[in-house]
Design a protein around this motif. Structure first.
Motif, PDB file in Angstrom:
ATOM      1  N   TRP A   1       0.649  -1.109  -0.142  1.00 47.84           N
ATOM      2  CA  TRP A   1       0.231  -0.115   0.072  1.00 47.84           C
ATOM      3  C   TRP A   1       1.060   1.217  -0.457  1.00 47.84           C
ATOM      4  CZ3 TRP A   1      -4.437  -1.272  -0.962  1.00 47.84           C
ATOM      5  CH2 TRP A   1      -4.938  -2.309  -0.681  1.00 47.84           C
ATOM      6  N   GLY A   2       0.587   2.305  -0.287  1.00 53.28           N
ATOM      7  CA  GLY A   2       1.275   3.341  -0.496  1.00 53.28           C
ATOM      8  C   GLY A   2       1.826   4.201   0.391  1.00 53.28           C
ATOM      9  N   PHE A   3       1.043   3.989   1.485  1.00 50.19           N
ATOM     10  CA  PHE A   3       1.159   4.705   2.863  1.00 50.19           C
ATOM     11  C   PHE A   3       1.947   3.364   4.175  1.00 50.19           C
ATOM     12  CE2 PHE A   3      -2.353   1.752   3.227  1.00 50.19           C
ATOM     13  CZ  PHE A   3      -2.214   1.029   4.720  1.00 50.19           C
ATOM     14  N   GLY A   4       2.515   2.857   2.846  1.00 53.02           N
ATOM     15  CA  GLY A   4       2.852   1.441   3.935  1.00 53.02           C
ATOM     16  C   GLY A   4       4.432   2.438   3.820  1.00 53.02           C
ATOM     17  N   ARG A   5       5.524   2.748   2.555  1.00 46.18           N
ATOM     18  CA  ARG A   5       6.199   3.072   2.832  1.00 46.18           C
ATOM     19  C   ARG A   5       6.530   3.857   3.714  1.00 46.18           C
ATOM     20  NH1 ARG A   5       6.671   6.686  -0.960  1.00 46.18           N
ATOM     21  NH2 ARG A   5       9.148   6.649  -1.225  1.00 46.18           N
ATOM     22  N   HIS A   6       5.249   4.845   4.301  1.00 42.88           N
ATOM     23  CA  HIS A   6       5.449   5.961   5.764  1.00 42.88           C
ATOM     24  C   HIS A   6       5.537   5.823   7.174  1.00 42.88           C
ATOM     25  CE1 HIS A   6       6.032   8.777   2.168  1.00 42.88           C
ATOM     26  NE2 HIS A   6       4.852   8.015   1.953  1.00 42.88           N
ATOM     27  N   GLY A   7       5.446   3.891   6.953  1.00 39.16           N
ATOM     28  CA  GLY A   7       5.285   3.548   8.572  1.00 39.16           C
ATOM     29  C   GLY A   7       3.981   4.474   9.600  1.00 39.16           C
ATOM     30  N   VAL A   8       2.845   4.132   8.636  1.00 40.44           N
ATOM     31  CA  VAL A   8       1.920   4.727   9.370  1.00 40.44           C
ATOM     32  C   VAL A   8       0.884   4.071   8.905  1.00 40.44           C
ATOM     33  CG1 VAL A   8       2.554   7.388   9.295  1.00 40.44           C
ATOM     34  CG2 VAL A   8       1.641   6.104   7.363  1.00 40.44           C
ATOM     35  N   VAL A   9      -0.668   4.114  10.012  1.00 40.54           N
ATOM     36  CA  VAL A   9      -1.572   3.421  10.527  1.00 40.54           C
ATOM     37  C   VAL A   9      -2.825   4.035   9.939  1.00 40.54           C
ATOM     38  CG1 VAL A   9      -3.423   1.771  11.063  1.00 40.54           C
ATOM     39  CG2 VAL A   9      -0.972   1.633  11.585  1.00 40.54           C
ATOM     40  N   PRO A  10      -3.061   3.671   8.781  1.00 38.62           N
ATOM     41  CA  PRO A  10      -4.414   5.556   8.696  1.00 38.62           C
ATOM     42  C   PRO A  10      -6.109   4.413   9.760  1.00 38.62           C
ATOM     43  CG  PRO A  10      -3.874   4.430   6.716  1.00 38.62           C
ATOM     44  CD  PRO A  10      -3.152   3.410   7.703  1.00 38.62           C
ATOM     45  N   ASP A  11      -6.939   5.222   9.083  1.00 40.51           N
ATOM     46  CA  ASP A  11      -8.170   4.656  10.310  1.00 40.51           C
ATOM     47  C   ASP A  11      -9.385   4.069   8.984  1.00 40.51           C
ATOM     48  OD1 ASP A  11      -7.353   6.234  12.463  1.00 40.51           O
ATOM     49  OD2 ASP A  11      -6.960   7.462  11.401  1.00 40.51           O
ATOM     50  N   ILE A  12      -9.238   4.568   7.712  1.00 41.04           N
ATOM     51  CA  ILE A  12      -9.610   4.181   6.890  1.00 41.04           C
ATOM     52  C   ILE A  12      -9.075   3.581   5.799  1.00 41.04           C
ATOM     53  CG2 ILE A  12     -11.830   4.241   5.439  1.00 41.04           C
ATOM     54  CD1 ILE A  12     -12.506   6.127   8.111  1.00 41.04           C
ATOM     55  N   VAL A  13      -9.097   2.950   4.603  1.00 47.11           N
ATOM     56  CA  VAL A  13      -8.226   2.521   3.594  1.00 47.11           C
ATOM     57  C   VAL A  13      -9.336   2.666   2.647  1.00 47.11           C
ATOM     58  CG1 VAL A  13      -6.638   1.229   2.239  1.00 47.11           C
ATOM     59  CG2 VAL A  13      -6.031   1.783   4.600  1.00 47.11           C
ATOM     60  N   THR A  14      -9.201   3.276   1.530  1.00 51.57           N
ATOM     61  CA  THR A  14      -9.905   3.274   0.065  1.00 51.57           C
ATOM     62  C   THR A  14      -8.710   3.115  -0.866  1.00 51.57           C
ATOM     63  OG1 THR A  14      -9.837   4.999  -0.491  1.00 51.57           O
ATOM     64  CG2 THR A  14     -11.756   4.663   0.849  1.00 51.57           C
ATOM     65  N   MET A  15      -9.248   1.739  -1.667  1.00 56.41           N
ATOM     66  CA  MET A  15      -9.203   1.071  -2.568  1.00 56.41           C
ATOM     67  C   MET A  15      -9.886   0.906  -4.110  1.00 56.41           C
ATOM     68  SD  MET A  15      -9.491  -2.476  -0.628  1.00 56.41           S
ATOM     69  CE  MET A  15      -8.750  -1.469   0.810  1.00 56.41           C
ATOM     70  N   GLY A  16      -9.629   0.736  -4.900  1.00 59.15           N
ATOM     71  CA  GLY A  16     -10.253   0.404  -6.556  1.00 59.15           C
ATOM     72  C   GLY A  16      -9.515   0.379  -7.434  1.00 59.15           C
ATOM     73  N   LYS A  17      -9.054   0.499  -8.839  1.00 61.70           N
ATOM     74  CA  LYS A  17      -9.329   0.525  -9.854  1.00 61.70           C
ATOM     75  C   LYS A  17      -8.149  -0.324  -9.758  1.00 61.70           C
ATOM     76  CE  LYS A  17      -8.331   5.948 -10.854  1.00 61.70           C
ATOM     77  NZ  LYS A  17      -9.518   5.711 -11.837  1.00 61.70           N
TER      78      LYS A  17
END
Lengths: 452, 452
Positions: free
Chosen positions: A274-290
């Motif tokens: 996941w894109g955020f994975g490079r930043h060592g962070v944990v979002p509260d909600i993740v949306t995905m599509g294309k």
């Protein structure tokens, strides 16, 4: 708050703008205009009439082959046999909705959640990224009790009323949500971040400013909605960890982070799934599509259970086609293929190789202001001069049109439309770099000759 | 304005409500609860675990066969070979978006528009009925300059923020749009319409009342959004021509009519290809979804050119998966199959035959208050007494659970959930009526015995 421009249609045209076309193309474009109306735009002054795709390539009606450096939907490659087989078999067996029990949607949910941080433990399925972001905004508001969402200044998050109102990229004819606030993206190339210590700190300070402004204006803060590669803003992948300070700011102020992974998700950035994975962070909600179903309309929204429940225990939600067995079969085949063909690793290595070639090309062309990216998401910024960094908008358009004439399909991004967005399928390999570099070099030479 | 209730989840349950289930069912329901969260409801106290479908039938994991009298998505029948073949072939060739030229989307657009009144001359493609209605409301507002939309009191039009706010069926936990106003549906069974001359005149008067109320309250009128069979309201197909007075009222007051054909469209009502077609009226915007691609997520919005342009010349709109060649292949196969197998005519004759059997059954059961419908859309209203017409809600639930135990799948509609909604695939034939009638009769007998 930064000003807004319209980049969404920078490289797209209405049929009426297309002249000097061959007969079939002219007939098709006229028919589109008549039957589909003004919303339907085409890429390129001379549109491409595609009839076949395989792997990293497309073919037009005359049999000409193109290198696809733009379509992230056919993530694992056009017409991937594993996806075709999975969909064909499931279509012939059963397609239905989720109010009956069916095993595959649960097996896929479990598999997909295993790619996310453990805190994100529930997933719902829709059909489009727009539907996922529409729901995510509603969930964020239900959980926080706030309404105000912070967005980057050229963000695009969808085509529904709610997501359009959270998509400044659509331009001023589409009003923003009254509670939405804009921040500049973490643009390491242009932002004046030195005083803040890092681009990430600079970006976090911009987010804090907007939270403070909301507070003063009586708008209760709900959260930050971002694409972790800032694709529409101009591709700002940044250093690993860059987004951590902004996530901290949002959480300290009681908001949630919605990571819109429609663009960076599914292994594209190479370093992480996941894109955020490079930043060592944990979002509260993740949306995905294309890229999720390689073209099958499927999207998803993962969330922390307590965040999701604030909405789903209260408001009914049902998506007729969401999570149907055929879409799930496609999505499972995509996930299996990414792993089986080690496409995340390929995105990492091939993407780095491509950027090395582009950086070398910058020695030859002063108009190349910046080369940046992660995995198979690359931004190539064209400027009139490296000292002024003035966007070379017309040049960029000429270059992508020139590349198209040389069989390489890509497009532009950013508020000035001067940033080439190189975002090939994950089937793109080392051997494809030569064609891309040749077409880019020739198109640059030609464009600079005709536009001195 | 009529009061609101929640019918959307009348016959659906959260997993935690499912007890006394077999081991596999218990495991699957527990997994759903854990992975998918609280929004995911199941039909039936004893959920059906489906694994295969063909024509009018479904099979569960134990090999048991079910008669599907509820799913309108697999319109031409489950796993129809023509749809399977079309999708499989196109998947193996090309799937892409509409910013390249592709012929099939235009051929289908032309073909589909030929089924609509000539005034509706443009069509756009999305992925879900929710997306189509979300856009339709935005287009209606852009064209009229108004905001106020009139809806029937138990209508359901979608799951996005905007369409949910126009879906009173979702109940009071989902706030209605501040500009939305509700009217009772044209309920020929219960409405006190005699003084107005006809149900249609009565309904038109209700619409006029709400337009007048909007005017007094300073809400500019935009239009009427209706499902022409009033499916969620309780299936009110009415006499041909019933809707003409309401359409006249809307147009005289400068509004537009959005016909939500997600439920009645694609030949279901037998007399016409579109639900509104039975009434000799021309909507300004038509939305379509569920049966359009036999399970492939595709939807559409047709509109008069001048209505559409008010929006599309101004606001950018692009739907990544909308109109992709694979979805279009499915939709074209559905259209070809409806014609090739004369499914509209079958819907007309078999639906009439079914209602004749149900009307005959009413001689035996006083609790059958009304039998109504058109084509393969039938409402069977259960009441505690024909004189009081009091809704027999608990009985209706028992009956559909009893039918499920006898292998016949259907559900309920209406504000009290006492109306059986019989809406089989168009593959349902005369020979299927016996199984349906037997299961209904036995379930009624049993339910009346246990609930005296």
């Amino acid at each position: 708050m930064p000003t807004r421009s319209t980049i969404m249609d920078t490289n797209s045209f209405r049929a009426e703008h297309a002249d000097a076309l061959d007969d079939v193309t002219r007939e098709l474009t006229a028919k589109r205009e008549a039957l589909l109306g003004a919303s339907y735009r085409l890429f390129y002054r001379n549109p491409v009439h595609v009839v076949r795709g395989q792997g990293a390539y497309l073919w037009d009606a005359s049999g000409r082959k193109y290198l696809d450096v733009y379509n992230n939907v056919p993530s694992v490659g056009h017409a991937h046999p594993a996806v075709v087989a999975a969909v064909s078999a499931q279509m012939a067996t059963l397609n239905t909705h989720t109010r009956y029990l069916h095993g595959s949607v649960l097996a896929y949910a479990e598999d997909l959640l295993s790619t996310l941080p453990g805190e994100l433990d529930q997933i719902m399925f829709m059909c489009t990224g727009s539907e996922a972001n529409d729901l995510a905004i509603r969930v964020a508001r239900a959980y926080t009790g706030g309404t105000g969402i912070i967005l980057t200044s050229e963000a695009y998050h969808g085509n529904t009323e709610l997501t359009s109102a959270h998509s400044p990229a659509l331009g001023s004819s589409q009003p923003l949500d009254p509670a939405a606030r804009l921040v500049s993206p973490p643009d390491g190339y242009r932002a004046d971040w030195a005083a803040d210590g890092s681009v990430g700190q600079w970006f976090a300070a911009r987010v804090q400013e907007q939270i403070d402004a909301m507070r003063e204006q009586g708008v209760p803060f709900a959260g930050l909605l971002i694409d972790s590669v800032f694709s529409s803003d101009g591709v700002f992948t940044g250093e690993p960890g860059m987004l951590a300070p902004a996530f901290d700011v949002v959480h300290r102020n009681g908001g949630v982070v919605i990571a819109d992974e429609v663009q960076p998700g599914f292994a594209r950035t190479g370093d992480a799934f996941w894109g955020f994975g490079r930043h060592g962070v944990v979002p509260d909600i993740v949306t995905m599509g294309k890229p999720m179903g390689a073209g099958m309309p499927i999207s998803g929204m993962a969330a922390k259970r307590e965040v999701l429940e604030a909405f789903s225990l209260k408001v009914p939600y049902f998506n007729t086609f969401g999570g149907n067995p055929v879409s799930i079969a496609a999505a499972q085949a995509v996930l299996d293929t990414i792993r089986g063909e080690a496409l995340q690793e390929r995105a990492r290595t091939v993407g780095a190789e491509l950027r090395a070639s582009l950086t070398a090309l910058a020695d030859r062309f002063d108009v190349i202001g910046d080369v940046r990216g992660a995995g198979q998401f690359t931004g190539l910024e064209l400027v009139t001069s490296r000292s002024t960094k003035q966007p070379a908008t017309a040049l960029a358009l000429d270059v992508i049109e020139g590349m198209r004439e040389r069989g390489v399909l890509t497009s532009v991004a950013g508020p000035s439309g001067n940033i080439l967005k190189l975002r090939p399928t994950l089937a793109f390999q080392s051997g494809d770099i030569d064609w891309l570099m040749e077409s880019l070099t020739d198109a640059l030479v030609q464009a600079l000759e005709t536009r001195p």
